[in-house]
Design a protein around this motif. Structure first.
Motif, PDB file in Angstrom:
ATOM      1  N   UNK A   3       1.713   4.818  -1.520  1.00  0.00           N
ATOM      2  CA  UNK A   3       1.932   4.748  -2.968  1.00  0.00           C
ATOM      3  C   UNK A   3       3.222   5.487  -3.346  1.00  0.00           C
ATOM      4  N   UNK A   4       3.523   6.554  -2.644  1.00  0.00           N
ATOM      5  CA  UNK A   4       4.752   7.306  -2.913  1.00  0.00           C
ATOM      6  C   UNK A   4       5.991   6.444  -2.644  1.00  0.00           C
ATOM      7  N   UNK A   5       5.972   5.648  -1.564  1.00  0.00           N
ATOM      8  CA  UNK A   5       7.094   4.747  -1.279  1.00  0.00           C
ATOM      9  C   UNK A   5       7.272   3.725  -2.399  1.00  0.00           C
ATOM     10  N   UNK A   9      10.531   3.428  -4.719  1.00  0.00           N
ATOM     11  CA  UNK A   9      11.240   2.149  -4.801  1.00  0.00           C
ATOM     12  C   UNK A   9      11.477   1.744  -6.254  1.00  0.00           C
ATOM     13  N   UNK A  10      10.449   1.831  -7.072  1.00  0.00           N
ATOM     14  CA  UNK A  10      10.600   1.445  -8.472  1.00  0.00           C
ATOM     15  C   UNK A  10      11.365   2.491  -9.276  1.00  0.00           C
ATOM     16  N   UNK A  11      11.331   3.733  -8.849  1.00  0.00           N
ATOM     17  CA  UNK A  11      12.157   4.765  -9.481  1.00  0.00           C
ATOM     18  C   UNK A  11      13.635   4.426  -9.265  1.00  0.00           C
ATOM     19  N   UNK A  12      13.991   4.015  -8.041  1.00  0.00           N
ATOM     20  CA  UNK A  12      15.370   3.595  -7.752  1.00  0.00           C
ATOM     21  C   UNK A  12      15.747   2.374  -8.591  1.00  0.00           C
ATOM     22  N   UNK A  71      -0.027  -2.474  -3.933  1.00  0.00           N
ATOM     23  CA  UNK A  71      -0.842  -1.276  -3.719  1.00  0.00           C
ATOM     24  C   UNK A  71      -2.070  -1.142  -4.586  1.00  0.00           C
ATOM     25  N   UNK A  72      -2.546  -2.244  -5.168  1.00  0.00           N
ATOM     26  CA  UNK A  72      -3.733  -2.181  -6.004  1.00  0.00           C
ATOM     27  C   UNK A  72      -3.488  -1.415  -7.299  1.00  0.00           C
ATOM     28  N   UNK A  73      -4.556  -0.869  -7.856  1.00  0.00           N
ATOM     29  CA  UNK A  73      -4.460  -0.171  -9.138  1.00  0.00           C
ATOM     30  C   UNK A  73      -3.483   1.002  -9.079  1.00  0.00           C
ATOM     31  N   UNK A  74      -3.594   1.832  -8.050  1.00  0.00           N
ATOM     32  CA  UNK A  74      -2.684   2.980  -7.935  1.00  0.00           C
ATOM     33  C   UNK A  74      -1.243   2.527  -7.731  1.00  0.00           C
ATOM     34  N   UNK A  75      -1.041   1.439  -7.014  1.00  0.00           N
ATOM     35  CA  UNK A  75       0.293   0.880  -6.841  1.00  0.00           C
ATOM     36  C   UNK A  75       0.869   0.407  -8.165  1.00  0.00           C
ATOM     37  N   UNK A  76       0.013  -0.173  -8.992  1.00  0.00           N
ATOM     38  CA  UNK A  76       0.424  -0.630 -10.310  1.00  0.00           C
ATOM     39  C   UNK A  76       0.884   0.537 -11.176  1.00  0.00           C
ATOM     40  N   UNK A  77       0.105   1.598 -11.160  1.00  0.00           N
ATOM     41  CA  UNK A  77       0.454   2.801 -11.935  1.00  0.00           C
ATOM     42  C   UNK A  77       1.741   3.418 -11.391  1.00  0.00           C
ATOM     43  N   UNK A  78       1.845   3.553 -10.081  1.00  0.00           N
ATOM     44  CA  UNK A  78       3.025   4.175  -9.464  1.00  0.00           C
ATOM     45  C   UNK A  78       4.287   3.374  -9.774  1.00  0.00           C
TER      46      UNK A  78
END
Length: 172
Positions: A3-5, A9-12, A71-78
């Protein structure tokens, strides 16, 4: 899937995109498909179709849907937090220093230089999607007609989406 990756990625993507959601599409494609291989180009195009029909900003909808796919729900939030965080930080900084920035010719010149880049990014995303979305002569003709109706006859985009779906049912 880390999830951190996904967040990084989306932060970049959020930090280095100018011009809104459409300008982000080439960066999203590069990061998710080319760099990490988390989704295929076909999945990317299908998700873009859903994003276009969903109310809200393209960038946030893309991050939310793609994050969920990867990444599922947590991936969506991240992914969603990652893509909006740079904008929030930048807006807060600009709001704080607005009186100093608004009259600066350097800021004006910088934005004048950024505008063509935004157009180039949007064009790049369009061509990339077109390579996989235009699968035969029927899809090319449909695209051309709908482009004409949207661009020159100013047909409402919602009507164009519905029309494309109905035509797609009949010709495919």
């Amino acid at each position: 899937m880390n999830i951190l990756k996904l967040f990084i990625s989306f932060l970049k993507i959020g930090a280095f995109s100018f011009g809104g959601g459409y300008a982000m599409l080439p960066l999203i494609q590069k990061e998710l498909i080319d760099v990490h291989g988390w989704i295929t180009t076909k999945e990317f195009i299908d998700i873009l179709a859903v994003v276009e029909m969903t109310p809200g900003p393209v960038a946030i909808n893309s991050a939310t849907f793609l994050g969920y796919k990867v990444g599922g729900f947590l991936g969506s939030v991240a992914a969603t937090v990652g893509v909006v965080l740079p904008s929030i930080v930048i807006i807060l900084i600009i709001a704080h220093f607005l009186s100093k920035f608004k009259s600066s010719p350097y800021v004006s010149w910088a934005f004048t230089g950024i505008r063509p880049v935004v157009l180039g990014l949007i064009t790049s995303a369009s061509l990339t999607v077109a390579k996989d979305a235009i699968i035969d002569i029927k899809s090319f003709v449909l695209m051309a007609i709908l482009f004409y109706l949207t661009s020159f006859k100013k047909l409402h985009p919602i009507l164009v989406i519905v029309l494309a779906g109905v035509v797609g049912v009949f010709i495919y």
